[in-house]
Design an enzyme around this catalytic site. Structure first.
Site, PDB file in Angstrom:
ATOM      1  N   CYS A 125     -37.355 -16.983 -59.162  1.00 45.57           N
ATOM      2  CA  CYS A 125     -37.525 -15.705 -58.015  1.00 45.57           C
ATOM      3  C   CYS A 125     -38.066 -14.496 -58.824  1.00 45.57           C
ATOM      4  CB  CYS A 125     -36.107 -15.332 -57.646  1.00 45.57           C
ATOM      5  SG  CYS A 125     -35.398 -16.916 -56.443  1.00 45.57           S
TER       6      CYS A 125
ATOM      7  N   HIS B  85     -35.759  -8.374 -55.408  1.00 49.43           N
ATOM      8  CA  HIS B  85     -35.781  -9.536 -54.971  1.00 49.43           C
ATOM      9  C   HIS B  85     -34.729  -9.677 -53.672  1.00 49.43           C
ATOM     10  CE1 HIS B  85     -35.781 -13.855 -54.527  1.00 49.43           C
ATOM     11  NE2 HIS B  85     -34.769 -13.963 -55.054  1.00 49.43           N
TER      12      HIS B  85
ATOM     13  N   ASN C 250     -34.421 -16.172 -48.508  1.00 48.48           N
ATOM     14  CA  ASN C 250     -34.945 -15.926 -49.877  1.00 48.48           C
ATOM     15  C   ASN C 250     -36.322 -16.613 -49.957  1.00 48.48           C
ATOM     16  OD1 ASN C 250     -35.371 -15.867 -52.494  1.00 48.48           O
ATOM     17  ND2 ASN C 250     -33.437 -16.635 -53.233  1.00 48.48           N
TER      18      ASN C 250
HETATM   19  N1  ACO Z   1     -21.752 -22.349 -43.661  1.00 56.00           N
HETATM   20  C1  ACO Z   1     -20.526 -22.325 -43.607  1.00 56.00           C
HETATM   21  N2  ACO Z   1     -19.596 -22.574 -44.712  1.00 56.00           N
HETATM   22  C2  ACO Z   1     -20.211 -22.637 -45.610  1.00 56.00           C
HETATM   23  C3  ACO Z   1     -21.606 -22.653 -46.093  1.00 56.00           C
HETATM   24  C4  ACO Z   1     -22.525 -22.407 -44.746  1.00 56.00           C
HETATM   25  N3  ACO Z   1     -23.896 -22.491 -44.751  1.00 56.00           N
HETATM   26  N4  ACO Z   1     -21.898 -22.792 -47.296  1.00 56.00           N
HETATM   27  C5  ACO Z   1     -20.828 -22.938 -47.924  1.00 56.00           C
HETATM   28  N5  ACO Z   1     -19.861 -22.741 -46.958  1.00 56.00           N
HETATM   29  C6  ACO Z   1     -18.276 -22.673 -47.384  1.00 56.00           C
HETATM   30  C7  ACO Z   1     -17.945 -23.621 -48.680  1.00 56.00           C
HETATM   31  O1  ACO Z   1     -17.952 -24.788 -48.540  1.00 56.00           O
HETATM   32  C8  ACO Z   1     -16.466 -22.724 -48.826  1.00 56.00           C
HETATM   33  O2  ACO Z   1     -15.646 -23.670 -48.221  1.00 56.00           O
HETATM   34  P1  ACO Z   1     -14.319 -23.926 -48.851  1.00 56.00           P
HETATM   35  O3  ACO Z   1     -13.600 -22.328 -48.949  1.00 56.00           O
HETATM   36  O4  ACO Z   1     -13.484 -24.431 -47.757  1.00 56.00           O
HETATM   37  O5  ACO Z   1     -14.510 -24.413 -49.886  1.00 56.00           O
HETATM   38  C9  ACO Z   1     -16.634 -21.187 -48.127  1.00 56.00           C
HETATM   39  O6  ACO Z   1     -17.756 -21.412 -47.421  1.00 56.00           O
HETATM   40  C10 ACO Z   1     -16.739 -20.388 -49.220  1.00 56.00           C
HETATM   41  O7  ACO Z   1     -17.912 -20.874 -50.130  1.00 56.00           O
HETATM   42  P2  ACO Z   1     -18.115 -19.845 -51.332  1.00 56.00           P
HETATM   43  O8  ACO Z   1     -19.559 -20.532 -52.002  1.00 56.00           O
HETATM   44  O9  ACO Z   1     -17.194 -19.323 -51.938  1.00 56.00           O
HETATM   45  O10 ACO Z   1     -19.071 -18.607 -50.585  1.00 56.00           O
HETATM   46  P3  ACO Z   1     -19.445 -17.254 -51.091  1.00 56.00           P
HETATM   47  O11 ACO Z   1     -18.745 -16.116 -50.545  1.00 56.00           O
HETATM   48  O12 ACO Z   1     -19.596 -17.378 -52.503  1.00 56.00           O
HETATM   49  O13 ACO Z   1     -20.702 -17.132 -50.494  1.00 56.00           O
HETATM   50  C11 ACO Z   1     -23.063 -17.365 -51.104  1.00 56.00           C
HETATM   51  C12 ACO Z   1     -21.860 -18.116 -50.977  1.00 56.00           C
HETATM   52  C13 ACO Z   1     -23.771 -16.758 -49.987  1.00 56.00           C
HETATM   53  C14 ACO Z   1     -24.124 -18.426 -51.598  1.00 56.00           C
HETATM   54  C15 ACO Z   1     -22.962 -16.435 -52.207  1.00 56.00           C
HETATM   55  O14 ACO Z   1     -22.256 -17.008 -53.395  1.00 56.00           O
HETATM   56  C16 ACO Z   1     -24.081 -15.749 -52.902  1.00 56.00           C
HETATM   57  O15 ACO Z   1     -24.775 -15.034 -52.065  1.00 56.00           O
HETATM   58  N6  ACO Z   1     -24.290 -16.073 -54.086  1.00 56.00           N
HETATM   59  C17 ACO Z   1     -25.906 -15.554 -54.496  1.00 56.00           C
HETATM   60  C18 ACO Z   1     -26.694 -16.817 -54.488  1.00 56.00           C
HETATM   61  C19 ACO Z   1     -27.980 -16.385 -53.983  1.00 56.00           C
HETATM   62  O16 ACO Z   1     -28.330 -15.303 -53.252  1.00 56.00           O
HETATM   63  N7  ACO Z   1     -28.860 -17.350 -54.404  1.00 56.00           N
HETATM   64  C20 ACO Z   1     -30.354 -17.415 -53.917  1.00 56.00           C
HETATM   65  C21 ACO Z   1     -31.127 -17.990 -54.864  1.00 56.00           C
HETATM   66  S1  ACO Z   1     -30.490 -17.178 -56.295  1.00 56.00           S
HETATM   67  C22 ACO Z   1     -31.809 -16.038 -56.694  1.00 56.00           C
HETATM   68  O17 ACO Z   1     -32.509 -15.825 -55.629  1.00 56.00           O
HETATM   69  C23 ACO Z   1     -31.511 -15.319 -57.519  1.00 56.00           C
END
Ligand code: ACO
Length: 319
Positions: free
Chosen positions: A112, A245, A275
């Site tokens: 990215c 980004h 993304n």
């Molecule tokens: N729909 C519904 N529920 C979901 C989904 C989904 N698509 N994905 C995960 N869940 C669930 C999980 O299973 C978990 O359930 P549980 O509590 O029963 O175990 C719950 O949602 C919470 O999951 P978390 O991973 O704790 O959710 P979080 O609040 O951290 O959000 C996210 C997840 C959006 C990925 C967040 O961590 C984030 O934004 N991280 C940054 C990652 C990112 O932006 N990556 C892009 C690539 S990296 C880059 O470009 C730099």
């Protein structure tokens, strides 16, 4: 001499995949995706479209917007994690499809952060006098490296391409750039599969520890923005547009807040594009240019972070 960004172009595949569409594919909801990431929809490349096709469409628009011909270009750099093939580089394929003869062409693989890495390198190649005019493209078909059964990753990404023209100028231009990496963090975001002896070993789709990425991304982007500003002798108060980004609206907002840049000065396109990895910054630049926010003379700070881990920022006065 300086390297100056003078025009943009972008291309998004026709097919739009909404959060509602995803509800019928994996156990997710529009509400979950919107509140966690800010994403509403993403574009998905057609079966016949490759990364180089997306890149070529974006490049043609950038050339038209700059009023230039393909013969004016002597350097092509494509930032991508989803190349058409292992080799030749996507940049060489783009060169051929555009019919450009006298140019150097190569790819940058910094996930990215690829576009800011590419700009940082091209800045040096142009300011040194080695090249005159570059096409710098971020292009991705991430839909091809997603596990469409993994709701934690497949809802976050999209396909697209953005291009900028960078030219030599006696006026600044790119004022400063910084790039950095930390390979010890490679396990929190990767595609672990590999091609070996004619077969794929391991999983060729995106794996991510979302929370670890979130925690690291904000601090890394803020620190490198501050370091780049210091190198250019400017502060956040001088920035007209922050173009980060586009991974997640919460990461973008947290970065702008910590940096002291008002939220309304951030260009945010993640809701419509998802993304798009290396394509996200040039796509956002093109949106801001076309809707009239980004104007010649504006001071723009671009900042990226991604797998590797890699991160970087480029500060430029728009030409
Ligand atoms: N729909 C519904 N529920 C979901 C989904 C989904 N698509 N994905 C995960 N869940 C669930 C999980 O299973 C978990 O359930 P549980 O509590 O029963 O175990 C719950 O949602 C919470 O999951 P978390 O991973 O704790 O959710 P979080 O609040 O951290 O959000 C996210 C997840 C959006 C990925 C967040 O961590 C984030 O934004 N991280 C940054 C990652 C990112 O932006 N990556 C892009 C690539 S990296 C880059 O470009 C730099």
């Amino acid at each position: 001499m300086y390297a100056t960004l003078i025009a943009t172009g972008s291309y998004l595949p026709e097919k739009i995949l909404t959060n509602k569409d995803l509800e019928s594919m994996v156990d997710t909801s529009d509400e979950w995706i919107r509140t966690r990431s800010g994403i509403e929809q993403r574009h998905i490349a057609a079966e016949h479209e490759t990364t180089s096709d997306l890149a070529v469409n974006a490049a043609k628009r950038a050339l038209t917007n700059a009023g230039l011909q393909t013969s004016d270009i002597d350097l092509i750099v494509v930032a991508t994690t989803t190349p058409d093939v292992i080799f030749p580089s996507t940049a060489c394929i783009v060169q051929d499809k555009l019919g450009i003869k006298n140019a150097a062409a190569f790819d940058i693989q910094a996930v990215c952060s690829g576009f800011v890495y590419a700009l940082s390198i091209v800045d040096k190649m142009i300011a040194s006098g080695a090249h005159n005019r570059a096409l710098v493209i971020g292009a991705e078909t991430y839909s091809r490296i997603l596990n469409w059964k993994d709701r934690a990753t497949c809802v976050l990404f999209g396909d697209g391409a953005g291009a900028v023209i960078v030219t030599r100028s006696d006026k600044p231009g790119i004022l400063a750039s910084k790039i950095q990496s930390d390979g010890s963090r490679r396990n929190i975001l990767n595609v672990p599969g590999q091609v070996r002896n004619g077969a794929i070993y391991g999983d060729p789709t995106v794996h991510m520890d979302g929370q670890a990425v979130f925690k690291f991304a904000v601090g890394a982007m803020v620190d490198i923005c501050n370091a780049t500003q210091a190198a250019a002798g400017v502060t956040s108060a001088d920035i007209d547009w922050l173009v980060p980004h586009q991974a997640n609206v919460r990461i973008i907002d947290a970065t702008a807040k910590k940096l002291g840049v008002p939220l309304e000065k951030s260009i945010v396109t993640v809701s419509k594009h998802g993304n798009t990895s290396a394509a996200s910054i040039p796509l956002a630049l093109d949106v801001a240019f076309r809707d009239g926010r980004l104007k010649p003379g504006n001071l723009v700070q671009m900042v990226g972070v991604g797998g590797g881990f890699t991160w970087g920022s480029v500060l430029a006065r728009w030409g």
